[in-house]
Design an enzyme around this catalytic site. Structure first.
Site, PDB file in Angstrom:
ATOM      1  N   LYS A   1       0.888  -1.179   0.000  1.00 17.76           N
ATOM      2  CA  LYS A   1       0.000   0.000   0.000  1.00 17.76           C
ATOM      3  C   LYS A   1       0.917   1.218   0.000  1.00 17.76           C
ATOM      4  O   LYS A   1       1.420   1.636   1.044  1.00 17.76           O
ATOM      5  CB  LYS A   1      -0.867  -0.041   1.259  1.00 17.76           C
ATOM      6  CG  LYS A   1      -2.224   0.647   1.146  1.00 17.76           C
ATOM      7  CD  LYS A   1      -2.168   2.105   0.866  1.00 17.76           C
ATOM      8  CE  LYS A   1      -1.867   2.954   2.066  1.00 17.76           C
ATOM      9  NZ  LYS A   1      -1.640   4.381   1.706  1.00 17.76           N
TER      10      LYS A   1
ATOM     11  N   GLU B   1      10.083   1.594  10.538  1.00 19.30           N
ATOM     12  CA  GLU B   1      11.073   2.660  10.336  1.00 19.30           C
ATOM     13  C   GLU B   1      10.307   3.962  10.447  1.00 19.30           C
ATOM     14  O   GLU B   1       9.488   4.276   9.570  1.00 19.30           O
ATOM     15  CB  GLU B   1      11.708   2.555   8.935  1.00 19.30           C
ATOM     16  CG  GLU B   1      12.430   1.253   8.663  1.00 19.30           C
ATOM     17  CD  GLU B   1      13.712   1.095   9.456  1.00 19.30           C
ATOM     18  OE1 GLU B   1      14.103   2.038  10.163  1.00 19.30           O
ATOM     19  OE2 GLU B   1      14.303   0.006   9.395  1.00 19.30           O
TER      20      GLU B   1
ATOM     21  N   GLU C   1       9.698  16.720  14.912  1.00 16.52           N
ATOM     22  CA  GLU C   1      10.137  16.543  13.519  1.00 16.52           C
ATOM     23  C   GLU C   1       9.328  17.487  12.626  1.00 16.52           C
ATOM     24  O   GLU C   1       8.094  17.481  12.652  1.00 16.52           O
ATOM     25  CB  GLU C   1       9.893  15.086  13.078  1.00 16.52           C
ATOM     26  CG  GLU C   1      10.368  14.818  11.661  1.00 16.52           C
ATOM     27  CD  GLU C   1       9.996  13.416  11.157  1.00 16.52           C
ATOM     28  OE1 GLU C   1       8.829  13.015  11.288  1.00 16.52           O
ATOM     29  OE2 GLU C   1      10.890  12.745  10.614  1.00 16.52           O
TER      30      GLU C   1
HETATM   31  P1  NAD Z   1       2.533   8.585   7.239  1.00 16.80           P
HETATM   32  O1  NAD Z   1       2.742   7.822   8.491  1.00 16.80           O
HETATM   33  O2  NAD Z   1       1.541   9.682   7.235  1.00 16.80           O
HETATM   34  O3  NAD Z   1       2.072   7.595   6.067  1.00 16.80           O
HETATM   35  C1  NAD Z   1       2.843   6.484   5.681  1.00 16.80           C
HETATM   36  C2  NAD Z   1       1.932   5.430   5.088  1.00 16.80           C
HETATM   37  O4  NAD Z   1       1.068   4.921   6.102  1.00 16.80           O
HETATM   38  C3  NAD Z   1       1.038   5.916   3.967  1.00 16.80           C
HETATM   39  O5  NAD Z   1       0.989   4.919   2.973  1.00 16.80           O
HETATM   40  C4  NAD Z   1      -0.303   6.071   4.662  1.00 16.80           C
HETATM   41  O6  NAD Z   1      -1.417   5.960   3.801  1.00 16.80           O
HETATM   42  C5  NAD Z   1      -0.263   4.913   5.623  1.00 16.80           C
HETATM   43  N1  NAD Z   1      -1.142   5.028   6.801  1.00 16.80           N
HETATM   44  C6  NAD Z   1      -1.488   6.163   7.475  1.00 16.80           C
HETATM   45  N2  NAD Z   1      -2.276   5.842   8.523  1.00 16.80           N
HETATM   46  C7  NAD Z   1      -2.421   4.488   8.526  1.00 16.80           C
HETATM   47  C8  NAD Z   1      -3.123   3.565   9.349  1.00 16.80           C
HETATM   48  N3  NAD Z   1      -3.837   3.966  10.402  1.00 16.80           N
HETATM   49  N4  NAD Z   1      -3.059   2.247   9.041  1.00 16.80           N
HETATM   50  C9  NAD Z   1      -2.343   1.818   7.988  1.00 16.80           C
HETATM   51  N5  NAD Z   1      -1.673   2.648   7.160  1.00 16.80           N
HETATM   52  C10 NAD Z   1      -1.697   3.964   7.427  1.00 16.80           C
HETATM   53  O7  NAD Z   1       3.976   9.076   6.807  1.00 16.80           O
HETATM   54  P2  NAD Z   1       4.372  10.016   5.573  1.00 16.80           P
HETATM   55  O8  NAD Z   1       3.857  11.386   5.866  1.00 16.80           O
HETATM   56  O9  NAD Z   1       3.962   9.327   4.319  1.00 16.80           O
HETATM   57  O10 NAD Z   1       5.973   9.995   5.643  1.00 16.80           O
HETATM   58  C11 NAD Z   1       6.743  10.903   6.364  1.00 16.80           C
HETATM   59  C12 NAD Z   1       7.184  10.277   7.673  1.00 16.80           C
HETATM   60  O11 NAD Z   1       7.870   9.065   7.425  1.00 16.80           O
HETATM   61  C13 NAD Z   1       8.181  11.137   8.449  1.00 16.80           C
HETATM   62  O12 NAD Z   1       7.868  11.071   9.817  1.00 16.80           O
HETATM   63  C14 NAD Z   1       9.527  10.452   8.205  1.00 16.80           C
HETATM   64  O13 NAD Z   1      10.491  10.666   9.188  1.00 16.80           O
HETATM   65  C15 NAD Z   1       9.093   9.017   8.150  1.00 16.80           C
HETATM   66  N6  NAD Z   1      10.073   8.200   7.419  1.00 16.80           N
HETATM   67  C16 NAD Z   1      10.893   7.372   8.124  1.00 16.80           C
HETATM   68  C17 NAD Z   1      11.852   6.600   7.458  1.00 16.80           C
HETATM   69  C18 NAD Z   1      12.803   5.688   8.181  1.00 16.80           C
HETATM   70  O14 NAD Z   1      13.483   4.905   7.516  1.00 16.80           O
HETATM   71  N7  NAD Z   1      12.879   5.738   9.491  1.00 16.80           N
HETATM   72  C19 NAD Z   1      11.950   6.690   6.074  1.00 16.80           C
HETATM   73  C20 NAD Z   1      11.100   7.568   5.396  1.00 16.80           C
HETATM   74  C21 NAD Z   1      10.151   8.313   6.082  1.00 16.80           C
END
Ligand code: NAD
Ligand code: 6OD
Length: 484
Positions: free
Chosen positions: A176, A252, A388
């Protein structure tokens, strides 16, 4: 209008509803995306389950590795198409995506193909209580169906970072991708088909998180494990969802990464390195340095030099090969970043550069751009130092001793990455080992070897990806004990 479809059991499938995929550089609509409802997510999981009983399950490790190499070859063949889709979806500079995102997708498949061919199994010669011999050995089995949920900042890189080891271990997957960047996951389905991956092994469902495809997938009983990259808060929600069925998770998550700059560093190299660490991908890399601590003798000189770098960055259209900084991912994310810019001033920051929105006088004014920004003068307790932001922004503060620098860097609930800049080798090792994070770079940043452990502590995640760590997450080790 272009359509982006789900991919289930080897077929591209329309959903009952659609949402729009927006280009963040100018706000134009790129495509309409088919949203998978609960029934479609169920079909995707069932197709992945069926694949566990088909030709995929009977394939030997060598043949699976060959298939992974073929996927990498097809990714390279489709390089231009993947590049254009990634740039349009994310707004990242084409030069960055061409150097980082698309080559890494191919490298992810090659790395895990190499590794699975040589992955060792544990074996112990043991003794029974009555002095006889026994042999223990472990065999590696797939987990079954893995649910993969990914963010928007490095869409194809982070998706393939999970898909490649999952397939190497013999699992089938339902992915997804982020609703902001759906294109390359569906293009990867075309690459899978062209490489000859059996139906049902790779499935894509599009949609959102709560009460949409993300939640339907993580809640599904047919999913054996969930791997997620994204915000820490989302990780906590997913953890609650999967708790009922006790699925293994790999997370992550976010970061508020520190860099420590000692006066004995190679100054030019450090300023170059940290300019990259703050502003790469418009600051939207989980590893980006949002907090920089600089030894007091060189504080002013460092702030001036970083300011020059920030002001010389070329902000512009992602498709222009000279562009170094593109837009943020979306208008709502820009609102979030700008709210921190406003908050920084309210919290008493001195604005060294930026803090606003660039003006172009063309279509880019409809894009989600913000200025690269540097602050000083905030208290360590300020929200802008603790939370962040995920934009092209950092706070720079002085320190007087190594102990103080370590304490400041570690004063966070996150713990993903840190960097240390010094020409004193002993101090480099000492400070790196004192960092309470998963990854520390000394005199460099985001220098990757895909065999190494990658992950965070605290709010930054659970588990490690990379090399054998990924293979161990994506497999069940079955120990067999034979009394001889
Ligand atoms: P997000 O958590 O908003 O979304 C990530 C994914 O999760 C999306 O596909 C979203 O649709 C899905 N999602 C959201 N709520 C969900 C739920 N309740 N159940 C299942 N799926 C759900 O993150 P984002 O805004 O897409 O990405 C940015 C964040 O990701 C930042 O905090 C960044 O630091 C983090 N990030 C971490 C790493 C790492 O390796 N540690 C790498 C890249 C990004
Ligand atoms: O390089 C990688 O393997 C990786 N997982 C990078 C993550 C970057 C975060 O935005």
């Amino acid at each position: 209008m272009k359509s982006i479809l789900n991919y289930i059991d080897g077929q591209f499938v329309r959903g009952t509803r659609t949402f729009t995929d927006i280009n963040p550089a100018d706000g134009t609509v790129i495509a309409e995306v088919s949203e998978a409802d609960a029934g479609m997510v169920d079909s995707a999981v069932q197709s992945a389950r069926s694949a566990q009983g088909g030709p995929w399950a009977r394939m030997g490790v060598r043949e699976r590795a060959t298939l992974l190499y073929r996927i990498a070859d097809v990714i390279e063949k489709k390089f231009d198409c993947l590049l254009a889709a990634e740039v349009a979806d994310t707004g990242k500079p084409v030069s960055l995506a061409a150097k980082l995102d698309i080559p890494r997708a191919a490298a992810n498949f090659r790395t895990f193909a190499d590794l699975i061919k040589t992955a060792p199994a544990e074996a112990f010669q043991s003794e029974t209580p009555d002095g006889k011999q026994a042999l223990n050995y472990a065999v590696r089995k797939p987990l079954g169906v893995v649910g993969i949920i990914t963010p928007w900042n490095l869409p194809l890189l982070l998706l393939t970072w999970k898909v490649a080891p999952a397939l190497a271990c013999g699992n089938s997957v339902v992915v997804k991708p982020s609703e902001e960047t759906p294109a390359t996951a569906t293009l990867l389905a075309e690459a899978m088909a062209e490489a000859g991956v059996p139906h049902g092994v790779y499935n894509v469902v599009h949609g959102f998180g709560p009460n949409s495809a993300g939640e339907f997938l993580t809640r599904h009983d047919g999913v054996n494990a969930v791997t997620f990259t994204g915000e820490s808060r989302t990780g906590a929600e997913i953890m609650r969802t999967v708790a009922a069925s006790v699925k293994p998770v790999s997370f992550e998550l976010g970061g508020k990464n520190a860099a420590i700059v000692f006066a004995d560093c190679d100054f030019e190299e450090t300023v170059d390195g940290l300019s990259n660490a703050v502003f790469l991908n418009t600051g939207q890399v989980c590893l980006c340095a949002e907090r920089i601590y600089v030894e007091r003798h060189i504080f002013e000189k460092f702030v001036d030099a970083l300011k020059q770098k920030a002001e010389n960055l070329r902000i512009g259209a992602p498709t222009d090969t000279a562009t170094q900084v593109g837009p943020l991912i979306s208008a709502p994310h820009r609102e979030k970043v700008l709210s921190y810019y406003k908050l920084a001033s309210q919290e008493g920051a001195a604005v060294i550069t930026g803090g606003g929105v660039p003006q172009f006088g063309n279509a880019l004014d409809h894009g989600s751009y913000v200025q690269p920004t540097i602050y000083t003068g905030l208290k360590e307790s300020a929200r802008c130092v603790k939370e962040e932001i995920f934009g092209p922004v950092c706070h720079v503060a002085p320190f007087d001793s190594e102990e103080e620098a370590v304490a400041l860097a570690n004063d966070t609930k996150y713990g993903l990455a840190a960097s240390v800049w010094t020409s004193n080798l002993k101090r480099g090792h000492r400070v790196a080992q004192a960092m309470n994070v998963g990854i520390t770079w000394v005199n460099c940043w985001f220098l990757r070897d895909l065999r190494t452990p990658f992950g965070g502590v605290g709010l930054s995640g659970i588990g490690r990806e990379g090399g054998m760590h990924s293979l161990n997450f994506y497999s069940e080790l079955n120990n067999i004990c034979i009394r001889l």
